[in-house]
Design a protein around this motif. Structure first.
Motif, PDB file in Angstrom:
ATOM      1  N   UNK A 187      52.088  63.985  11.285  1.00 19.02           N
ATOM      2  CA  UNK A 187      51.011  64.049  12.421  1.00 19.02           C
ATOM      3  C   UNK A 187      51.304  65.437  12.989  1.00 19.02           C
ATOM      4  N   UNK A 188      50.136  66.119  13.294  1.00 15.76           N
ATOM      5  CA  UNK A 188      50.141  67.266  13.928  1.00 15.76           C
ATOM      6  C   UNK A 188      49.621  67.130  15.511  1.00 15.76           C
ATOM      7  N   UNK A 247      46.944  63.202  10.067  1.00 14.06           N
ATOM      8  CA  UNK A 247      46.210  62.964  11.454  1.00 14.06           C
ATOM      9  C   UNK A 247      46.685  63.852  12.318  1.00 14.06           C
ATOM     10  N   UNK A 248      45.515  64.524  13.188  1.00 10.00           N
ATOM     11  CA  UNK A 248      45.724  65.330  14.174  1.00 10.00           C
ATOM     12  C   UNK A 248      45.706  64.666  15.607  1.00 10.00           C
ATOM     13  N   UNK A 249      46.229  65.101  16.453  1.00 16.03           N
ATOM     14  CA  UNK A 249      46.170  64.727  17.951  1.00 16.03           C
ATOM     15  C   UNK A 249      46.159  65.807  18.614  1.00 16.03           C
ATOM     16  N   UNK A 250      44.969  66.127  19.579  1.00 16.42           N
ATOM     17  CA  UNK A 250      44.448  67.125  19.998  1.00 16.42           C
ATOM     18  C   UNK A 250      44.378  67.083  21.692  1.00 16.42           C
ATOM     19  N   UNK A 251      45.227  67.831  22.333  1.00 16.62           N
ATOM     20  CA  UNK A 251      44.925  68.195  23.713  1.00 16.62           C
ATOM     21  C   UNK A 251      43.671  68.934  23.937  1.00 16.62           C
ATOM     22  N   UNK A 262      37.905  70.445   6.432  1.00 15.95           N
ATOM     23  CA  UNK A 262      39.010  69.241   6.277  1.00 15.95           C
ATOM     24  C   UNK A 262      38.339  68.061   7.076  1.00 15.95           C
ATOM     25  N   UNK A 263      38.320  66.926   6.448  1.00 15.42           N
ATOM     26  CA  UNK A 263      38.012  65.671   7.040  1.00 15.42           C
ATOM     27  C   UNK A 263      39.187  64.736   7.574  1.00 15.42           C
ATOM     28  N   UNK A 264      40.288  65.423   7.775  1.00 14.74           N
ATOM     29  CA  UNK A 264      41.510  64.830   8.229  1.00 14.74           C
ATOM     30  C   UNK A 264      41.048  64.007   9.809  1.00 14.74           C
ATOM     31  N   UNK A 312      45.611  55.089  16.181  1.00 16.66           N
ATOM     32  CA  UNK A 312      46.105  55.885  15.425  1.00 16.66           C
ATOM     33  C   UNK A 312      46.033  54.989  13.888  1.00 16.66           C
ATOM     34  N   UNK A 313      46.707  54.041  14.068  1.00 17.12           N
ATOM     35  CA  UNK A 313      46.698  53.247  12.699  1.00 17.12           C
ATOM     36  C   UNK A 313      45.097  53.025  12.197  1.00 17.12           C
TER      37      UNK A 313
END
Length: 238
Positions: free
Chosen positions: A15-16, A59-63, A84-86, A125-126
């Motif tokens: 996870x990023x 997966x990316x989590x972005x504020x 990228x389609x991540x 996320x899952x």
């Protein structure tokens, strides 16, 4: 929902996380780590995007509101420049309908408004991880785009063709297919399959052998290409 001590690195999503609030970041890191994820965190959007140029994630989590480069701008650069389609999830205090629609139209796969709820975040996320990469159809097995991977005997099957691979080549092949259409960094491969012990030439040799054994060229319908200074990308050729 916590991970077991026997979990392997390959079963732990990378996870990023882009979050500039120390408290929010710490809470998310603890939640994700305790539930079987490996987290790389940055608080600066520009530094975060530079990290994505060097490495790959599940997966990316972005504020949204972070220094120098907003989470939304990072998302647009990921989609436009990195191709990228991540899966990407916006996790932000911004909750207007306009901003939600803007983010989803800009390439976000999901949108959560702070304050986030732990079990809801994990569940969302899952969902994205399931849709973003193939999940085992049975213990030790994968079915991806007509290719069947069986860990029990380290075989890869496609139609009437069957390939039995050495263990590490089998793992490399399955990981490449699990990330079909996405850039996959050498660091990602190294951390997941070699626990950071392999030299770049070792990884390159294994990837080259997989390309040759499985015929991952344009003529075979799946093309495996090197990305200079980064890693590899496996694509389906129309």
């Amino acid at each position: 929902m916590r991970h077991k001590s026997g979990d392997t690195p390959a079963s732990r999503p990378r996870v990023a996380l882009l979050e500039d609030s120390p408290e929010e970041a710490q809470a998310a890191i603890e939640l994700l780590t305790h539930n079987g994820h490996r987290v790389m965190h940055q608080k600066n959007g520009r530094v975060f995007f530079e990290m994505l140029q060097r490495d790959s994630f599940d997966i990316l989590i972005l504020d949204w509101s972070v220094p120098e480069l907003s989470g939304y701008e990072v998302l647009r650069r990921v989609r436009d420049n990195l191709r990228s389609n991540v899966p990407a999830v916006m996790l932000t205090a911004r909750g207007s309908e306009f901003e939600v629609v803007q983010a989803l139209n800009g390439g976000a796969d999901d949108y959560l408004v702070k304050p986030w709820r732990p079990f809801e975040l994990l569940a969302r996320l899952q969902v994205q991880l399931r849709s973003g990469r193939s999940q085992p159809a049975a213990p030790g097995e994968d079915e991806i785009e007509g290719w069947h991977f069986s860990a029990a005997d380290q075989t890869v099957r496609r139609g009437t063709e069957e390939f039995r691979l050495p263990l590490k080549e089998f793992e490399v092949a399955r990981m490449l297919f699990r990330h079909l259409g996405r850039p996959l960094s050498r660091e990602h491969l190294n951390e997941t399959l070699w626990a950071r012990q392999a030299a770049s030439r070792t990884i390159d040799t294994h990837v080259s052998r997989v390309r040759s054994r499985l015929g991952l060229t344009i003529d075979g319908g799946f093309q495996l290409q090197a990305i200079y200074g980064f890693g590899y990308r496996l694509d389906r050729v129309a």
